[in-house]
Design a protein around this motif. Structure first.
Motif, PDB file in Angstrom:
ATOM      1  N   MET A   1      35.925  24.378  45.116  1.00  0.00           N
ATOM      2  CA  MET A   1      34.834  24.825  45.488  1.00  0.00           C
ATOM      3  C   MET A   1      34.615  26.562  45.753  1.00  0.00           C
ATOM      4  O   MET A   1      35.712  26.774  46.304  1.00  0.00           O
ATOM      5  N   ALA A   2      33.774  27.110  45.138  1.00  0.00           N
ATOM      6  CA  ALA A   2      33.790  28.440  45.221  1.00  0.00           C
ATOM      7  C   ALA A   2      33.244  29.071  46.583  1.00  0.00           C
ATOM      8  O   ALA A   2      32.492  28.178  47.105  1.00  0.00           O
ATOM      9  N   ARG A   3      33.590  30.242  47.179  1.00  0.00           N
ATOM     10  CA  ARG A   3      33.201  30.574  48.465  1.00  0.00           C
ATOM     11  C   ARG A   3      32.678  31.977  48.021  1.00  0.00           C
ATOM     12  O   ARG A   3      32.958  32.564  47.067  1.00  0.00           O
ATOM     13  N   SER A   4      31.913  32.512  48.922  1.00  0.00           N
ATOM     14  CA  SER A   4      31.398  33.807  48.769  1.00  0.00           C
ATOM     15  C   SER A   4      31.970  34.989  49.550  1.00  0.00           C
ATOM     16  O   SER A   4      32.296  34.679  50.734  1.00  0.00           O
ATOM     17  N   VAL A   5      32.105  35.917  48.976  1.00  0.00           N
ATOM     18  CA  VAL A   5      32.689  37.225  49.684  1.00  0.00           C
ATOM     19  C   VAL A   5      32.189  38.488  49.215  1.00  0.00           C
ATOM     20  O   VAL A   5      31.481  38.437  48.494  1.00  0.00           O
ATOM     21  N   ASN A   6      32.399  39.413  50.023  1.00  0.00           N
ATOM     22  CA  ASN A   6      31.814  40.699  50.127  1.00  0.00           C
ATOM     23  C   ASN A   6      32.796  41.766  49.605  1.00  0.00           C
ATOM     24  O   ASN A   6      33.707  41.639  49.912  1.00  0.00           O
ATOM     25  N   ARG A   7      32.365  42.657  48.525  1.00  0.00           N
ATOM     26  CA  ARG A   7      33.323  43.392  48.171  1.00  0.00           C
ATOM     27  C   ARG A   7      32.699  44.937  48.129  1.00  0.00           C
ATOM     28  O   ARG A   7      31.745  45.146  47.708  1.00  0.00           O
ATOM     29  N   SER A   8      33.467  46.015  48.220  1.00  0.00           N
ATOM     30  CA  SER A   8      33.183  47.253  48.342  1.00  0.00           C
ATOM     31  C   SER A   8      33.100  47.757  46.589  1.00  0.00           C
ATOM     32  O   SER A   8      33.881  47.363  46.073  1.00  0.00           O
ATOM     33  N   ALA A   9      32.014  48.253  46.217  1.00  0.00           N
ATOM     34  CA  ALA A   9      31.856  48.565  44.787  1.00  0.00           C
ATOM     35  C   ALA A   9      32.625  49.786  44.754  1.00  0.00           C
ATOM     36  O   ALA A   9      33.030  50.197  43.288  1.00  0.00           O
ATOM     37  N   ARG A  10      32.809  50.671  45.688  1.00  0.00           N
ATOM     38  CA  ARG A  10      33.784  51.859  45.323  1.00  0.00           C
ATOM     39  C   ARG A  10      35.034  51.664  45.413  1.00  0.00           C
ATOM     40  O   ARG A  10      35.885  52.221  44.313  1.00  0.00           O
ATOM     41  N   THR A  11      35.678  50.901  46.080  1.00  0.00           N
ATOM     42  CA  THR A  11      37.149  50.586  46.246  1.00  0.00           C
ATOM     43  C   THR A  11      37.525  49.193  45.655  1.00  0.00           C
ATOM     44  O   THR A  11      38.618  49.173  45.344  1.00  0.00           O
ATOM     45  N   GLY A  12      36.632  48.512  45.508  1.00  0.00           N
ATOM     46  CA  GLY A  12      37.222  47.000  44.981  1.00  0.00           C
ATOM     47  C   GLY A  12      37.599  46.105  46.215  1.00  0.00           C
ATOM     48  O   GLY A  12      37.849  45.146  45.818  1.00  0.00           O
ATOM     49  N   ARG A  13      37.824  46.676  47.192  1.00  0.00           N
ATOM     50  CA  ARG A  13      38.512  45.939  48.559  1.00  0.00           C
ATOM     51  C   ARG A  13      37.421  44.865  49.150  1.00  0.00           C
ATOM     52  O   ARG A  13      36.255  45.342  49.058  1.00  0.00           O
ATOM     53  N   PHE A  14      37.793  43.884  49.796  1.00  0.00           N
ATOM     54  CA  PHE A  14      36.866  42.865  50.389  1.00  0.00           C
ATOM     55  C   PHE A  14      36.539  43.603  51.587  1.00  0.00           C
ATOM     56  O   PHE A  14      37.320  44.472  52.286  1.00  0.00           O
ATOM     57  N   ALA A  20      28.861  44.912  54.884  1.00  0.00           N
ATOM     58  CA  ALA A  20      27.864  44.636  53.683  1.00  0.00           C
ATOM     59  C   ALA A  20      26.522  44.719  54.109  1.00  0.00           C
ATOM     60  O   ALA A  20      25.805  45.409  53.406  1.00  0.00           O
ATOM     61  N   SER A  21      26.156  44.447  55.289  1.00  0.00           N
ATOM     62  CA  SER A  21      24.854  44.399  55.860  1.00  0.00           C
ATOM     63  C   SER A  21      24.535  46.174  56.186  1.00  0.00           C
ATOM     64  O   SER A  21      23.415  46.337  56.169  1.00  0.00           O
ATOM     65  N   ARG A  22      25.402  46.667  56.339  1.00  0.00           N
ATOM     66  CA  ARG A  22      25.342  48.206  56.766  1.00  0.00           C
ATOM     67  C   ARG A  22      25.173  49.076  55.575  1.00  0.00           C
ATOM     68  O   ARG A  22      24.311  50.129  55.454  1.00  0.00           O
ATOM     69  N   TRP A  23      25.943  48.755  54.536  1.00  0.00           N
ATOM     70  CA  TRP A  23      26.013  49.325  53.225  1.00  0.00           C
ATOM     71  C   TRP A  23      25.448  48.426  51.956  1.00  0.00           C
ATOM     72  O   TRP A  23      26.280  48.404  51.149  1.00  0.00           O
ATOM     73  N   PRO A  24      24.329  48.007  51.939  1.00  0.00           N
ATOM     74  CA  PRO A  24      24.003  46.839  51.051  1.00  0.00           C
ATOM     75  C   PRO A  24      23.900  47.327  49.427  1.00  0.00           C
ATOM     76  O   PRO A  24      24.263  46.630  48.730  1.00  0.00           O
ATOM     77  N   SER A  25      23.617  48.473  49.431  1.00  0.00           N
ATOM     78  CA  SER A  25      23.801  49.335  48.123  1.00  0.00           C
ATOM     79  C   SER A  25      24.989  49.734  47.420  1.00  0.00           C
ATOM     80  O   SER A  25      25.213  50.075  46.293  1.00  0.00           O
ATOM     81  N   LYS A  26      25.919  49.529  48.498  1.00  0.00           N
ATOM     82  CA  LYS A  26      27.683  49.980  47.861  1.00  0.00           C
ATOM     83  C   LYS A  26      28.454  48.939  47.921  1.00  0.00           C
ATOM     84  O   LYS A  26      29.501  48.846  47.757  1.00  0.00           O
ATOM     85  N   THR A  27      27.772  47.558  48.428  1.00  0.00           N
ATOM     86  CA  THR A  27      28.654  46.348  48.327  1.00  0.00           C
ATOM     87  C   THR A  27      27.980  45.300  47.537  1.00  0.00           C
ATOM     88  O   THR A  27      26.772  45.347  47.231  1.00  0.00           O
ATOM     89  N   THR A  28      28.888  44.394  47.138  1.00  0.00           N
ATOM     90  CA  THR A  28      28.053  43.155  46.199  1.00  0.00           C
ATOM     91  C   THR A  28      28.897  41.706  46.749  1.00  0.00           C
ATOM     92  O   THR A  28      29.732  41.830  47.328  1.00  0.00           O
ATOM     93  N   ARG A  29      28.075  40.700  46.804  1.00  0.00           N
ATOM     94  CA  ARG A  29      28.709  39.438  47.092  1.00  0.00           C
ATOM     95  C   ARG A  29      28.831  38.628  46.026  1.00  0.00           C
ATOM     96  O   ARG A  29      28.304  38.792  44.804  1.00  0.00           O
TER      97      ARG A  29
END
Length: 69
Positions: A1-14, A20-29
């Motif tokens: 079963m897949a789980r959801s994680v948040n990742r920085s668009a700039r660095t690619g790090r989790f 993620a809630s502080r910077w929604p335009s720079k992160t992705t789930r």
């Protein structure tokens, strides 16, 4: 079963949910784990989560993220 994680668009790090809630335009789930095929690379906008052309990802690496789906 897949789980959801948040990742920085700039660095690619989790990142944490708080970040993620502080910077929604720079992160992705994204989904990780079993249940994801990871066969094809796609580019998404970090701000909207929508698919964008590969060229947009090349020109705006801080605002997009590449992932395998």
């Amino acid at each position: 079963m897949a789980r959801s994680v948040n990742r920085s668009a700039r660095t690619g790090r989790f990142v944490s949910k708080a970040t993620a809630s502080r910077w929604p335009s720079k992160t992705t789930r994204e989904a990780v784990g079993s249940g994801t095929s990871n066969k094809r690379t796609v580019t998404r906008s970090a701000a909207t989560g929508r698919f964008v052309p590969k060229g947009r990802g090349d020109s705006d690496p801080g605002g997009t993220i590449r992932q395998r789906v």
